[in-house]
Design a protein around this motif. Structure first.
Motif, mmCIF file in Angstrom:
data_model
loop_
_atom_site.group_PDB
_atom_site.id
_atom_site.type_symbol
_atom_site.label_atom_id
_atom_site.label_comp_id
_atom_site.label_asym_id
_atom_site.label_seq_id
_atom_site.Cartn_x
_atom_site.Cartn_y
_atom_site.Cartn_z
ATOM 1 N N MET A 1 1.001 -1.046 -0.056
ATOM 2 C CA MET A 1 -0.415 -0.134 0.078
ATOM 3 C C MET A 1 1.629 1.175 -0.220
ATOM 4 O O MET A 1 1.970 1.379 1.553
ATOM 5 N N GLU A 2 0.669 1.858 -0.927
ATOM 6 C CA GLU A 2 1.538 3.556 -0.964
ATOM 7 C C GLU A 2 1.110 4.667 -0.239
ATOM 8 O O GLU A 2 -0.125 4.552 -0.122
ATOM 9 N N LEU A 3 1.126 5.100 0.703
ATOM 10 C CA LEU A 3 0.966 5.914 1.537
ATOM 11 C C LEU A 3 1.023 7.249 1.050
ATOM 12 O O LEU A 3 2.675 7.537 0.397
ATOM 13 N N ARG A 4 0.319 8.239 1.023
ATOM 14 C CA ARG A 4 0.574 9.704 0.125
ATOM 15 C C ARG A 4 -0.607 10.688 1.361
ATOM 16 O O ARG A 4 -1.003 10.368 1.968
ATOM 17 N N ILE A 5 0.717 11.484 1.516
ATOM 18 C CA ILE A 5 -0.263 13.149 2.335
ATOM 19 C C ILE A 5 -1.359 13.713 2.355
ATOM 20 O O ILE A 5 -0.562 14.572 0.724
ATOM 21 N N PHE A 6 -2.716 14.130 2.380
ATOM 22 C CA PHE A 6 -3.913 15.533 2.118
ATOM 23 C C PHE A 6 -3.618 15.612 2.945
ATOM 24 O O PHE A 6 -4.080 15.813 3.864
ATOM 25 N N THR A 7 -3.370 17.582 2.476
ATOM 26 C CA THR A 7 -3.696 18.425 3.663
ATOM 27 C C THR A 7 -5.485 19.378 2.867
ATOM 28 O O THR A 7 -5.516 19.587 1.819
ATOM 29 N N GLU A 8 -5.705 20.253 3.841
ATOM 30 C CA GLU A 8 -7.028 21.139 3.193
ATOM 31 C C GLU A 8 -6.753 22.158 4.035
ATOM 32 O O GLU A 8 -6.787 22.778 5.307
ATOM 33 N N PRO A 9 -5.746 22.735 3.188
ATOM 34 C CA PRO A 9 -5.065 24.322 2.990
ATOM 35 C C PRO A 9 -6.399 25.016 3.990
ATOM 36 O O PRO A 9 -5.842 26.190 4.529
ATOM 37 N N GLN A 10 -7.476 24.954 3.141
ATOM 38 C CA GLN A 10 -8.352 26.404 3.338
ATOM 39 C C GLN A 10 -8.730 25.764 4.827
ATOM 40 O O GLN A 10 -9.424 27.276 5.235
ATOM 41 N N GLN A 11 -8.012 25.130 5.475
ATOM 42 C CA GLN A 11 -8.818 25.074 7.203
ATOM 43 C C GLN A 11 -8.093 26.382 8.095
ATOM 44 O O GLN A 11 -7.855 26.301 8.543
ATOM 45 N N GLY A 12 -7.472 26.749 7.182
ATOM 46 C CA GLY A 12 -6.304 28.227 7.696
ATOM 47 C C GLY A 12 -4.736 28.002 7.461
ATOM 48 O O GLY A 12 -4.064 26.465 8.584
ATOM 49 N N ALA A 13 -4.374 27.590 6.810
ATOM 50 C CA ALA A 13 -2.783 27.213 6.555
ATOM 51 C C ALA A 13 -1.757 28.744 5.276
ATOM 52 O O ALA A 13 -2.429 28.822 4.219
ATOM 53 N N SER A 14 -0.502 28.484 5.598
ATOM 54 C CA SER A 14 0.301 29.396 4.478
ATOM 55 C C SER A 14 1.277 28.759 4.472
ATOM 56 O O SER A 14 0.783 27.127 3.869
#
Length: 309
Positions: A1-14
């Motif tokens: 299983m390949e693992l990737r990172i997924f982010t939700e910057p609209q929640q507040g991130a520069s």
């Protein structure tokens, strides 16, 4: 299983916070860094410092990373015209040395369209527009150098396009489609996608929707083995129950609910649940990381989970 990172910057991130996560993910051995494409926070609309544009972010990361793949889950078709989007993705692919992937969908969050003056047609029209966008984007990328591209679309007619620039990846950057739509989503996936992704779906729903997509492939004579199959799940892993609870509290979630609906628990629990998704045929997991300041979270999973899955 390949693992990737997924982010939700609209929640507040520069951008700098996203860069730190992307570099940590790259150093830790994750296969990819993906981000959402939204212009408004879900829930409380404060969300300082506000949204960052998905493709502007990925263009920056393309120059400040070297190995990790970069993409969107999912770019909203309502946000961009298909011709300029094809140019943007091709350019970022060039900037990254061929590491870009385009996840694209209809767009669904009506409030963000209202907040930023973006038209938001009916769901049926959004699917019609998405289908034309896929035809235009793939058509532009597939047009041989020196030839032109035409498309007699209702929403996006194209005439005499030089179909430039070309992406680095051949025949094109991978295209991801996804979601639980029972009819048009499987049909569009079978025709256009390189990967099918299910966000926040149970094992049982994954089995059912993967089956619909496989059936759609069979209807047009496509081998479903040509597709990559993936899921996205909220990540909340800790060395013990106390650390799981602390990380759940930091993102405003209940540990037991996350164990049920996300990818939560100790490394052993997380490994066991990954195995259940692998049994459905899922080949990649996008780990939705909501506390972007907690880089130890990424490093823990890389050290204790990744080698065993």
């Amino acid at each position: 299983m390949e693992l990737r990172i997924f982010t939700e910057p609209q929640q507040g991130a520069s951008y700098d916070e996203l860069l730190a996560v992307a570099r940590c993910a790259e150093d830790a051995g994750y296969a990819a860094f993906f981000r959402s494409d939204h212009y408004l926070k879900m829930g409380d609309v404060s969300g300082d410092p506000g949204p960052t544009d998905a493709w502007t972010t990925l263009a920056g990361l393309a120059r400040e990373t070297s190995r990790i793949r970069l993409g969107t889950l999912m770019t909203a078709a309502t946000f961009r015209l298909p011709g300029p989007l094809a140019i943007t993705v091709a350019q970022v692919d060039q900037m990254s040395g061929g590491r870009v992937e385009l996840g694209i969908g209809t767009g669904w969050y009506g409030e963000e369209h209202t907040a930023y003056g973006i038209p938001f047609p009916s769901l049926g029209e959004r699917f019609d527009r998405l289908e034309e966008q896929l035809a235009v984007i793939t058509g532009l990328w597939a047009t041989p150098p020196g030839e032109t591209f035409d498309f007699a679309g209702r929403y996006y007619p194209v005439s005499g396009s030089p179909a430039l620039p070309k992406p680095v990846q051949a025949p094109r950057p991978p295209i991801l489609l996804g979601g639980m739509g029972a009819k048009r989503t499987p049909r569009l996936t079978a025709r256009y996608a390189d990967e099918f992704n299910l966000p926040f779906a149970s094992v049982e729903d994954t089995v059912a929707q993967f089956g619909r997509v496989r059936d759609a492939c069979a209807e047009i004579g496509r081998d479903p083995a040509e597709l990559r199959w993936s899921n996205a799940l909220v990540l909340c892993c800790g060395r013990d129950d106390a650390e799981v609870a602390r990380r759940a509290e930091a993102i405003g979630r209940d540990p037991d609910e996350l164990r049920e609906n996300g990818l939560a628990g100790t490394p052993g629990e997380v490994i066991e649940k990954i195995g259940r998704y692998a049994a459905t045929g899922s080949q990649r997991l996008y780990l939705q990381v909501l506390d972007l300041a907690d880089l130890d979270h990424l490093e823990l999973v890389a050290a204790e989970v990744m080698p065993k899955v």
